[in-house]
Motif scaffolding. Structure first.
Motif, PDB file in Angstrom:
ATOM      1  N   LYS A 290       0.853  -1.197   0.000  1.00 41.08           N
ATOM      2  CA  LYS A 290       0.000   0.000   0.000  1.00 41.08           C
ATOM      3  C   LYS A 290       0.884   1.240   0.000  1.00 41.08           C
ATOM      4  O   LYS A 290       2.042   1.176   0.439  1.00 41.08           O
ATOM      5  CB  LYS A 290      -0.843   0.033   1.280  1.00 41.08           C
ATOM      6  N   VAL A 291       0.295   2.342  -0.410  1.00 43.93           N
ATOM      7  CA  VAL A 291       1.043   3.609  -0.415  1.00 43.93           C
ATOM      8  C   VAL A 291       1.602   3.894   0.975  1.00 43.93           C
ATOM      9  O   VAL A 291       2.769   4.272   1.133  1.00 43.93           O
ATOM     10  CB  VAL A 291       0.117   4.769  -0.842  1.00 43.93           C
ATOM     11  N   GLU A 292       0.770   3.670   1.975  1.00 47.31           N
ATOM     12  CA  GLU A 292       1.174   3.976   3.355  1.00 47.31           C
ATOM     13  C   GLU A 292       2.319   3.077   3.807  1.00 47.31           C
ATOM     14  O   GLU A 292       3.203   3.498   4.540  1.00 47.31           O
ATOM     15  CB  GLU A 292      -0.002   3.829   4.315  1.00 47.31           C
TER      16      GLU A 292
ATOM     17  N   PHE B  16       6.673  10.742   2.216  1.00 47.42           N
ATOM     18  CA  PHE B  16       5.255  10.968   1.928  1.00 47.42           C
ATOM     19  C   PHE B  16       5.077  11.476   0.493  1.00 47.42           C
ATOM     20  O   PHE B  16       4.194  11.027  -0.228  1.00 47.42           O
ATOM     21  CB  PHE B  16       4.653  11.962   2.927  1.00 47.42           C
TER      22      PHE B  16
END
Lengths: 592, 249
Positions: free
Chosen positions: B125-127, B144
């Motif tokens: 996932k991006v996170e 980020f």
């Protein structure tokens, strides 16, 4: 104004000893704590501009208050909101003058956005641009991570915020798979999780369908009991009756404020300042009655009490004057149309219908019901997965995209998706030039189109210097310049203030009266009632009702099941037992 | 990421830092060899990862690209690489056993790189990506921003799709004409695309600031990952393979 609630900050002083010894102090603190926001003589001019966007604004927000800000485009509403959480002047630079006090922060010191953002949560209009996480839970947790909330407390706060907005159970959903209303509720939850004192929502319902709008207003209403203050920027007057206070902004200044009953009972005044008045007040004023009755039931009671009643003969003559379409000339024929994106469920599922020359058709339904997908088949932007679409008697597969585009003009929802040229003339010439028209012919058609939309004489102006309403008119002109037989408009009034909306709608009406076939997609039911002659209601890719506008509004059960709400004029008429489409029609039907 | 496939495989569960470092080590390993047989072994290993991670669904979407890269690489390297004794020649083109082997090695290498990248984005996932970057020492704003670039890709393409349709509705024909004529036709698309890119970035920046993005000091994490035995095992194996390859070969 005050709400009579006891501020939570004062509850800490409920210990008996302290109360006995410091009742004077408590009284002072109570008064101070009631004002959770205080703006005095606040002015702001954006860098690079000369006119101030905010002029000497003075406002205090009391504990527990629900305030709505109204005003035309450019009134300074968004600038006001962005000052409250410090985006202005910390992030957006310019000349900032005046005094701003936010809850417990010392107004003498300069505060960063993150300090103010903990106290004032800001929700933006464009929900797409403010969601960036891969699931709902992570989106709601983002602010908590930044505010360094201990990890063990985060889950509870995320759950609580999702519960407040009704998204419990959606924790692992990808935000991009949510409906518009759900996305906006998630944006609100991501702000609520940070537990701000005040939540500010800047036109949160503009891009939403009726059910999405209804949910956001219901949420705002429920939140007033849970947080210290709500400030909401809104165009739709009917939804703000639950507010405690309404601010009316014009050219960067608050020109009037008061409870909804005071502000909304002045229809002419609101219209003059670019706000669409309540139809109840317009009707009461036209009947010479006091305009304080804002709800439909109150208005109906007052009208009846004044001796007004329905003239059956007049109502019947209205129905007889209903526009009848010559069904000889079919311009659009859709047969058993199915459209699927990839292998997904059909976005359009077995639609068959015909549109006749000179009709004004409104296509309505919730977001994602297949309206736009269906009409994009009419100018060849989509190809049918199954079924056929004929335009002017010829299957769309036999037309080239270029030929079809010339006959079927499509005005997209947002004019900024197409504007690219340096001048208005160049922008409007783009279509005719693409279709291979000669220079003389192009110029003739362009000038004619600009004349129709009222932009004649401004040919050399930069399109980006126009207001949103004017850019919408320019987009319409650039389509009209190709002289299409059929004109499709996707949500032409979205994002426009009342003056902008009426200007574009009058233009569309003129084009219809000049003989063009109009197909409009809209969520504004008052637009359907007052402008269209036929209404196609869609749900889950299917046409569930296709009839005259009056007949559509008579089917109240269907409207309710599709979460579509009739405009006030229709509902007032129905309270009298007749289905009318506008205030004018209702006045025709009433007699003393 | 926009190609993330929710699943519960081992590759989904490993620590984000293990995924990032593991991917880097795998890519380094692929450039160590020029033999098609070694590259084939690596590619086979990557294909096992594709199967076990459930990334095949994404691979199918880019299969034409993977096949094209492989064929293009085999053909061009075989014809242009001048190594070994050519057994055929015509003008600038030559073919030798060594150049064909090299062509295959390059084809396998590029596909192994592409596929391992696809496995990574299908399982991360991006996170998690941002978390992994932070865990390996990148500052939060940098990690980020990098992860956000992936998130914004679908939004950006949706915008482009609408803009293309809006201009096609006004008769813009992107298909006909030679390459320069077609390039010129993209001008009406570029202005609205840039306007929207700037507008979206501006709005996103404001939304981030409004959620405390610029806050100084320590931030906390909602997602917590801990290194497990399999993380250490994977990293040890990949590191050992690299050390052995680069030191011994």
């Amino acid at each position: 104004m005050t709400t009579g609630k006891t501020p939570s900050i004062i509850l800490g002083f409920s210990g008996g000893d302290k109360l006995k010894t410091g009742s004077f102090l408590v009284n002072i603190l109570t008064t101070l704590a009631l004002h959770i926001l205080e703006l005095r003589n606040l002015s702001f001019t954006y860098r690079g501009t000369s006119d101030p966007a905010l002029k000497q604004v003075t406002y205090t927000h009391n504990h527990g208050e629900f305030t709505v800000i109204m005003g035309a485009t450019g009134a300074g509403k968004s600038t006001f909101c962005r000052c409250l959480n410090g985006l202005i002047p910390t992030f957006i630079k310019g000349d900032f003058q005046g005094h701003l006090k936010v809850t417990d922060l010392d107004p003498q010191e300069k505060h960063q956005v993150y300090e103010l953002a903990r106290r004032v949560g800001l929700v933006f209009q464009d929900f797409e641009a403010q969601l960036f996480s891969t699931n709902v839970e992570l989106e709601a947790a983002f602010a908590l991570e930044n505010f360094a909330v201990p990890q063990e407390k985060m889950a509870d706060r995320v759950q609580s915020a999702l519960h407040q907005v009704g998204l419990t159970g959606f924790e692992n959903r990808d935000p991009s798979t949510l409906s518009g209303g759900e996305k906006q509720r998630l944006a609100i939850a991501s702000v609520l999780a940070g537990r701000p004192d005040v939540v500010v929502m800047d036109e949160p319902t503009t891009d939403l369908d009726p059910i999405g709008k209804r949910d956001i207003f219901a949420l705002a209403k429920s939140l007033r009991n849970e947080i210290q203050g709500i400030i909401l920027v809104e165009h739709e007057t009917e939804h703000i009756l639950n507010a405690d206070r309404v601010l009316l902004m014009v050219n960067g200044a608050i020109i009037n404020e008061g409870p909804p009953t005071t502000i909304l009972s002045q229809p002419d005044y609101l219209e003059q300042h670019g706000v669409r008045p309540l139809q109840t007040t317009v009707l009461l004023q036209r009947l010479g009655l006091p305009t304080e009755s804002l709800t439909i039931s109150d208005a109906v009671s007052n009208i009846q009490a004044a001796g007004w009643r329905i003239n059956e003969g007049a109502c019947q003559s209205l129905e007889q004057t209903e526009v009848t379409t010559d069904k000889m000339n079919t311009v659009v024929r859709i047969q058993d149309l199915v459209h699927r994106y990839d292998q997904a469920k059909a976005a359009v599922d077995g639609v068959s219908l015909e549109v006749y020359q000179g009709e004004f058709v409104a296509v309505v339904g919730q977001n994602g019901c297949g309206k736009t997908t269906m009409v994009k088949h009419l100018n060849g932007l989509h190809k049918p997965t199954h079924g056929t679409v004929e335009i002017l008697g010829k299957n769309t597969t036999e037309w080239t995209l270029s030929e079809l585009g010339k006959r079927v003009g499509f005005v997209f929802q947002n004019p900024d998706h197409q504007i690219f040229a340096n001048t208005i003339l160049e922008e409007v010439s783009f279509g005719p030039q693409n279709y291979g028209l000669s220079k003389e012919e192009t110029e003739k058609k362009v000038l004619h189109a600009l004349d129709i939309v009222g932009l004649a004489g401004q040919e050399d102006q930069d399109p980006f210097s126009l207001t949103k309403g004017e850019r919408q008119q320019l987009a319409l002109a650039s389509v009209l310049a190709t002289d299409p037989d059929i004109l499709i408009l996707d949500e032409p009034t979205t994002g426009l203030d009342y003056h902008g909306q009426t200007a574009i709608l009058q233009l569309i009406r003129q084009l219809h009266e000049a003989g063009r076939t109009i197909i409009i997609i809209t969520h504004s039911m008052w637009v359907v009632a007052e402008y269209a002659s036929r209404c196609i209601m869609m749900s889950q890719g299917k046409v569930v009702k296709d009839s005259s506008v009056r007949t559509c509004f008579e089917d109240r059960d269907l409207l309710e099941s599709l979460h579509l709400e009739s405009p006030e004029a229709v509902r007032i008429g129905q309270a009298f037992g007749v289905t009318v489409r506008s205030i004018e029609e209702l006045i025709t039907c009433l007699e003393k | 990421m926009f190609l993330y496939l929710p699943n519960n495989t081992l590759l989904h569960q490993i620590h984000p830092s293990t995924k990032i470092i593991g991917l880097a080590l795998l890519l380094i390993l692929t450039v160590a060899f020029e033999s098609p047989w070694h590259q084939l072994i690596i590619l086979s290993g990557v294909l096992i990862l594709v199967k076990t991670s459930g990334a095949a669904k994404n691979i199918r979407r880019v299969l034409p690209l993977i096949i094209t890269v492989m064929l293009f690489s085999i053909i061009t390297w075989s014809l242009f690489k001048r190594i070994g004794d050519p057994f055929w020649g015509y003008g600038p083109f030559t073919l030798s056993k060594d150049s064909i082997q090299f062509g295959f090695a390059m084809g396998f290498r590029l596909d192994a790189m592409l596929l391992s990248g696809m496995v990574f984005v299908s399982c991360t996932k991006v996170e998690e990506f941002a978390y992994g970057l932070r865990a390996v020492g990148l500052p939060f704003p940098v990690s980020f921003a990098l992860s956000l670039a992936f998130r914004l890709v679908p939004l950006f393409f949706t915008r482009i799709g609408i803009i293309v349709q809006a201009q096609q509705s006004r008769g813009l024909d992107l298909q006909s004409g030679h390459v320069f004529q077609r390039a010129k036709k993209y001008v009406p698309l570029l202005v609205p695309i840039f306007v929207y890119a700037i507008r979206d970035t501006d709005l996103l920046s404001m939304a981030l600031e409004s959620k405390g993005f610029g806050m100084r000091g320590e931030r906390t994490e909602f997602l917590i990952f801990r290194m497990a035995w399999y993380d250490y095992t994977i990293l040890t194996c990949l590191l050992a393979a690299n050390v052995l390859t680069w030191v011994l070969l």
